[in-house]
Design an enzyme around this catalytic site. Structure first.
Site, PDB file in Angstrom:
ATOM      1  N   GLN A   1       0.823  -1.223   0.000  1.00  0.00           N
ATOM      2  CA  GLN A   1       0.000   0.000   0.000  1.00  0.00           C
ATOM      3  C   GLN A   1       0.857   1.273   0.000  1.00  0.00           C
ATOM      4  O   GLN A   1       0.368   2.364  -0.255  1.00  0.00           O
ATOM      5  CB  GLN A   1      -0.935   0.046   1.220  1.00  0.00           C
ATOM      6  CG  GLN A   1      -2.040  -0.993   1.207  1.00  0.00           C
ATOM      7  CD  GLN A   1      -1.608  -2.344   1.688  1.00  0.00           C
ATOM      8  OE1 GLN A   1      -0.418  -2.578   1.914  1.00  0.00           O
ATOM      9  NE2 GLN A   1      -2.537  -3.272   1.811  1.00  0.00           N
TER      10      GLN A   1
ATOM     11  N   TYR B   1     -14.515  -8.442   3.626  1.00  0.00           N
ATOM     12  CA  TYR B   1     -13.098  -8.775   3.414  1.00  0.00           C
ATOM     13  C   TYR B   1     -12.991 -10.215   2.962  1.00  0.00           C
ATOM     14  O   TYR B   1     -13.580 -11.110   3.555  1.00  0.00           O
ATOM     15  CB  TYR B   1     -12.265  -8.610   4.691  1.00  0.00           C
ATOM     16  CG  TYR B   1     -10.952  -9.352   4.525  1.00  0.00           C
ATOM     17  CD1 TYR B   1     -10.772 -10.622   5.074  1.00  0.00           C
ATOM     18  CD2 TYR B   1      -9.955  -8.840   3.703  1.00  0.00           C
ATOM     19  CE1 TYR B   1      -9.606 -11.339   4.839  1.00  0.00           C
ATOM     20  CE2 TYR B   1      -8.790  -9.553   3.475  1.00  0.00           C
ATOM     21  CZ  TYR B   1      -8.620 -10.794   4.043  1.00  0.00           C
ATOM     22  OH  TYR B   1      -7.478 -11.513   3.797  1.00  0.00           O
TER      23      TYR B   1
ATOM     24  N   ASP C   1     -10.784 -15.100   8.972  1.00  0.00           N
ATOM     25  CA  ASP C   1     -10.094 -13.834   9.221  1.00  0.00           C
ATOM     26  C   ASP C   1     -11.124 -12.725   9.425  1.00  0.00           C
ATOM     27  O   ASP C   1     -11.845 -12.359   8.494  1.00  0.00           O
ATOM     28  CB  ASP C   1      -9.203 -13.504   8.000  1.00  0.00           C
ATOM     29  CG  ASP C   1      -8.310 -12.297   8.248  1.00  0.00           C
ATOM     30  OD1 ASP C   1      -7.421 -12.066   7.416  1.00  0.00           O
ATOM     31  OD2 ASP C   1      -8.485 -11.608   9.276  1.00  0.00           O
TER      32      ASP C   1
ATOM     33  N   HIS D   1     -10.368  -9.720  10.215  1.00  0.00           N
ATOM     34  CA  HIS D   1      -9.712  -8.576   9.564  1.00  0.00           C
ATOM     35  C   HIS D   1     -10.030  -7.260  10.265  1.00  0.00           C
ATOM     36  O   HIS D   1     -10.236  -6.238   9.615  1.00  0.00           O
ATOM     37  CB  HIS D   1     -10.135  -8.513   8.096  1.00  0.00           C
ATOM     38  CG  HIS D   1      -9.020  -8.105   7.186  1.00  0.00           C
ATOM     39  ND1 HIS D   1      -8.874  -6.830   6.720  1.00  0.00           N
ATOM     40  CD2 HIS D   1      -7.984  -8.801   6.678  1.00  0.00           C
ATOM     41  CE1 HIS D   1      -7.827  -6.754   5.934  1.00  0.00           C
ATOM     42  NE2 HIS D   1      -7.262  -7.938   5.893  1.00  0.00           N
TER      43      HIS D   1
ATOM     44  N   GLU E   1      -8.679 -15.195  13.179  1.00  0.00           N
ATOM     45  CA  GLU E   1      -7.592 -14.232  12.980  1.00  0.00           C
ATOM     46  C   GLU E   1      -8.095 -12.789  13.087  1.00  0.00           C
ATOM     47  O   GLU E   1      -9.190 -12.475  12.635  1.00  0.00           O
ATOM     48  CB  GLU E   1      -7.023 -14.471  11.586  1.00  0.00           C
ATOM     49  CG  GLU E   1      -6.004 -13.486  11.125  1.00  0.00           C
ATOM     50  CD  GLU E   1      -5.671 -13.700   9.664  1.00  0.00           C
ATOM     51  OE1 GLU E   1      -5.853 -14.814   9.138  1.00  0.00           O
ATOM     52  OE2 GLU E   1      -5.245 -12.737   9.042  1.00  0.00           O
TER      53      GLU E   1
ATOM     54  N   GLU F   1      -0.410  -9.739  11.646  1.00  0.00           N
ATOM     55  CA  GLU F   1       0.039  -9.264  10.339  1.00  0.00           C
ATOM     56  C   GLU F   1       0.175  -7.739  10.302  1.00  0.00           C
ATOM     57  O   GLU F   1       0.959  -7.221   9.511  1.00  0.00           O
ATOM     58  CB  GLU F   1      -0.900  -9.732   9.232  1.00  0.00           C
ATOM     59  CG  GLU F   1      -2.263  -9.105   9.265  1.00  0.00           C
ATOM     60  CD  GLU F   1      -3.177  -9.635   8.199  1.00  0.00           C
ATOM     61  OE1 GLU F   1      -3.352 -10.862   8.128  1.00  0.00           O
ATOM     62  OE2 GLU F   1      -3.693  -8.834   7.422  1.00  0.00           O
TER      63      GLU F   1
ATOM     64  N   HIS G   1       2.481 -14.321   8.154  1.00  0.00           N
ATOM     65  CA  HIS G   1       1.593 -13.767   7.119  1.00  0.00           C
ATOM     66  C   HIS G   1       2.146 -14.157   5.752  1.00  0.00           C
ATOM     67  O   HIS G   1       3.329 -13.986   5.479  1.00  0.00           O
ATOM     68  CB  HIS G   1       1.587 -12.246   7.283  1.00  0.00           C
ATOM     69  CG  HIS G   1       0.563 -11.548   6.484  1.00  0.00           C
ATOM     70  ND1 HIS G   1       0.802 -10.320   5.910  1.00  0.00           N
ATOM     71  CD2 HIS G   1      -0.704 -11.869   6.159  1.00  0.00           C
ATOM     72  CE1 HIS G   1      -0.290  -9.917   5.269  1.00  0.00           C
ATOM     73  NE2 HIS G   1      -1.210 -10.835   5.417  1.00  0.00           N
TER      74      HIS G   1
ATOM     75  N   ASP H   1       0.750 -10.272  -1.289  1.00  0.00           N
ATOM     76  CA  ASP H   1       1.652  -9.109  -1.157  1.00  0.00           C
ATOM     77  C   ASP H   1       2.806  -9.415  -0.210  1.00  0.00           C
ATOM     78  O   ASP H   1       3.128  -8.639   0.677  1.00  0.00           O
ATOM     79  CB  ASP H   1       0.923  -7.827  -0.777  1.00  0.00           C
ATOM     80  CG  ASP H   1      -0.085  -7.984   0.344  1.00  0.00           C
ATOM     81  OD1 ASP H   1       0.053  -7.278   1.343  1.00  0.00           O
ATOM     82  OD2 ASP H   1      -0.999  -8.803   0.219  1.00  0.00           O
TER      83      ASP H   1
HETATM   84  C1  GCO Z   1      -4.258 -12.213   5.202  1.00  0.00           C
HETATM   85  C2  GCO Z   1      -4.352 -10.738   5.129  1.00  0.00           C
HETATM   86  C3  GCO Z   1      -4.290 -10.152   3.775  1.00  0.00           C
HETATM   87  C4  GCO Z   1      -4.219  -8.650   3.865  1.00  0.00           C
HETATM   88  C5  GCO Z   1      -3.346  -8.110   2.767  1.00  0.00           C
HETATM   89  C6  GCO Z   1      -3.183  -6.605   2.904  1.00  0.00           C
HETATM   90  O1  GCO Z   1      -4.732 -12.782   6.184  1.00  0.00           O
HETATM   91  O2  GCO Z   1      -3.620 -12.758   4.281  1.00  0.00           O
HETATM   92  O3  GCO Z   1      -5.460 -10.289   5.886  1.00  0.00           O
HETATM   93  O4  GCO Z   1      -5.303 -10.576   2.953  1.00  0.00           O
HETATM   94  O5  GCO Z   1      -5.501  -8.081   3.792  1.00  0.00           O
HETATM   95  O6  GCO Z   1      -2.100  -8.736   2.861  1.00  0.00           O
HETATM   96  O7  GCO Z   1      -2.414  -6.078   1.864  1.00  0.00           O
HETATM   97 MG    MG Z   2      -5.399 -11.443   7.680  1.00  0.00          MG
END
Ligand code: GCO
Ligand code: MG
Length: 443
Positions: free
Chosen positions: A79, A199, A247, A249, A273, A299, A349, A353
């Site tokens: 980001q 998410y 997750d 999130h 998570e 993460e 993580h 990305d």
């Molecule tokens: C996961 C993470 C990712 C993040 C992403 C942000 O559990 O893998 O939540 O999906 O949202 O890495 O850039």
């Molecule tokens: Mg996550």
């Protein structure tokens, strides 16, 4: 067992399709040539920005004064990727050129303290890029994969979880079944919320939610209700064997998180998570005292002030740090050792990305740390492998490290240039998601 030389392993085909034979022979030559040499000095530091897939990846290359001896490190903060490059080129490079490349922790401490203000995501990623490159160099010099430098294997391969998502619950369940048929034993499940920007699931088009603004909308309560239904259906249709993960999130309020963690206890998740945001980690005490749902967090962490209390008070079961956000392999191997003392397992993580170099660093820790928990897996697409050769190999839900020295990864810089960062109105920054009344939410 006699350590087979790299050339021996090439002959046996043990590394076929992992790193090219020519690259391996070159690495073997470097290892032989540099052993017993005076310590390598850092001669150059460069940044490789590339976007072969959907996300911007940043890799740092450290070149030493010894012929053919160099290394790569992951510095991916997708980001704000445009900021990490300058942090490396403008600050770490002039500070480090000429310094010894084989004093990894010393270099890490020097970089960490060189900005005075520290523990932030941009600078930590910059440091990670250098740090992981120095571990790569150390491995290439020794002719050993990094996991060997960390003490060798605690397990043959790395068990993983993969992502099943969909706009509707039946789609998610079909995806889980497909992954189970491919040998995965752990699957993260996420479902879209009609008309909302959830998410990890897939939103629904056509469903209009009443809102007071034009941004994507998200409401916690419908998410909670829908996810409880998803998990109930998953257990009903998939049985108890499959390890399910989910997750949150950081998308619900802390008190909703306390209740949600209790409500999902019946589904025996492998872990839940990010039930709360890093700013609200004190609520883990309430969650922990009220339910036995295994909890994962990390993460979003960048500072020891975040992971230390959760581990020391045994408030989580899995530490899920994005390795480059903590500053690289050097701090994370210490976090893993610290976590082992408190019964906390690792679950680094591992999304899209993180560059394949970063995934290789995850796998090195996964193999060498006794308290490994699970590894998040993101497929290495053809394009990714065009740029990064030597990626860890996925088979039946397990990731296998290659036995080449260092990370075992070579970066094809010409290929990387074919995939520059793509234009984006926010330069790959995330936009905004708001509640129906317009309140911004963490996403
Ligand atoms: C996961 C993470 C990712 C993040 C992403 C942000 O559990 O893998 O939540 O999906 O949202 O890495 O850039
Ligand atoms: Mg996550």
């Amino acid at each position: 067992m006699k350590r087979r030389s790299l050339l021996g392993m090439i002959a046996s085909g043990a590394l076929a399709g992992v790193v090219s034979k020519r690259e391996l022979a070159a690495q073997e030559k470097v290892a032989r040539a540099t052993r017993g040499m005076p310590s390598p000095k850092i001669k150059d530091i460069s940044v490789i920005n590339t976007q072969p897939g959907g996300v911007r990846l940043t890799v740092v290359k450290v070149t030493t004064d010894q012929d053919g001896l160099y290394g790569y490190g992951c510095a991916t903060f997708t980001q704000r990727a445009d900021l990490v490059g300058p942090a490396v080129e403008r600050y770490l490079k002039p500070f480090l050129v000429g310094k010894p490349a084989d004093r990894i922790d010393d270099i890490w401490q020097a970089c960490y303290n060189s900005s005075y203000w520290r523990n932030g995501p941009v600078l930590n990623n910059a440091i990670s890029g250098v740090d992981q490159a120095l571990w790569d160099i150390k491995g290439r010099q020794a002719g050993l994969p990094v996991y060997q430098l960390l003490g060798g294997k605690c397990r043959e391969a790395v068990d993983t979880y993969t992502h099943a998502s969909g706009a509707e619950i039946p789609q998610v369940i079909d995806r889980v079944k497909e992954f189970m048929s491919r040998g995965f034993r752990h699957v993260r499940v996420q479902v879209g919320i009609p008309g909302m920007s959830g998410y990890g699931g897939r939103g629904q088009s056509g469903v209009v939610v009443k809102k007071l603004h034009d941004s994507p909308v998200y409401e916690p309560a419908p998410y909670i209700r829908r996810t409880l239904k998803l998990l109930e259906e998953c257990r009903k249709q998939l049985g108890d064997e499959i390890e399910l993960l989910h997750d949150v999130h950081e998308r619900i309020s802390p008190i909703q998180a306390v209740k949600f963690c209790k409500d999902v206890e019946q589904f025996n998740l492998f872990f839940l998570e990010d039930p709360v945001s890093p700013e609200d980690i004190a609520y883990f005490r309430q969650i922990r005292s009220q339910c036995a749902t295994p909890l994962a967090m990390g993460e979003l962490f960048n500072s020891p002030h975040e992971w230390t209390p959760l581990i020391a008070e045994r408030l989580i079961d899995y530490i899920r740090i994005h390795v480059s956000q903590a500053g690289g392999l050097t701090p994370c191997r210490k976090i893993a050792a610290f976590a082992e003392l408190f019964g906390v397992k690792t679950a680094w993580h591992g999304p899209a990305d993180v560059s394949p170099v970063g995934h290789a660093a995850n796998v090195a820790l996964d193999l060498a740390c006794y308290n490994f928990g699970i590894q998040e897996y993101s497929p290495f697409t053809e394009r990714l492998q065009e740029v990064f050769s030597g990626c860890p190999v996925m088979k039946d839900g397990y990731l296998w490290a290659n036995e080449a020295p260092g990370w075992g990864i070579e970066v094809n810089e010409a290929a990387a240039k074919k995939y520059p960062f793509r234009e984006h109105p926010l330069n790959a920054g995330w936009g905004e998601i708001r509640r129906m009344d317009g309140t911004i939410i963490k996403q």
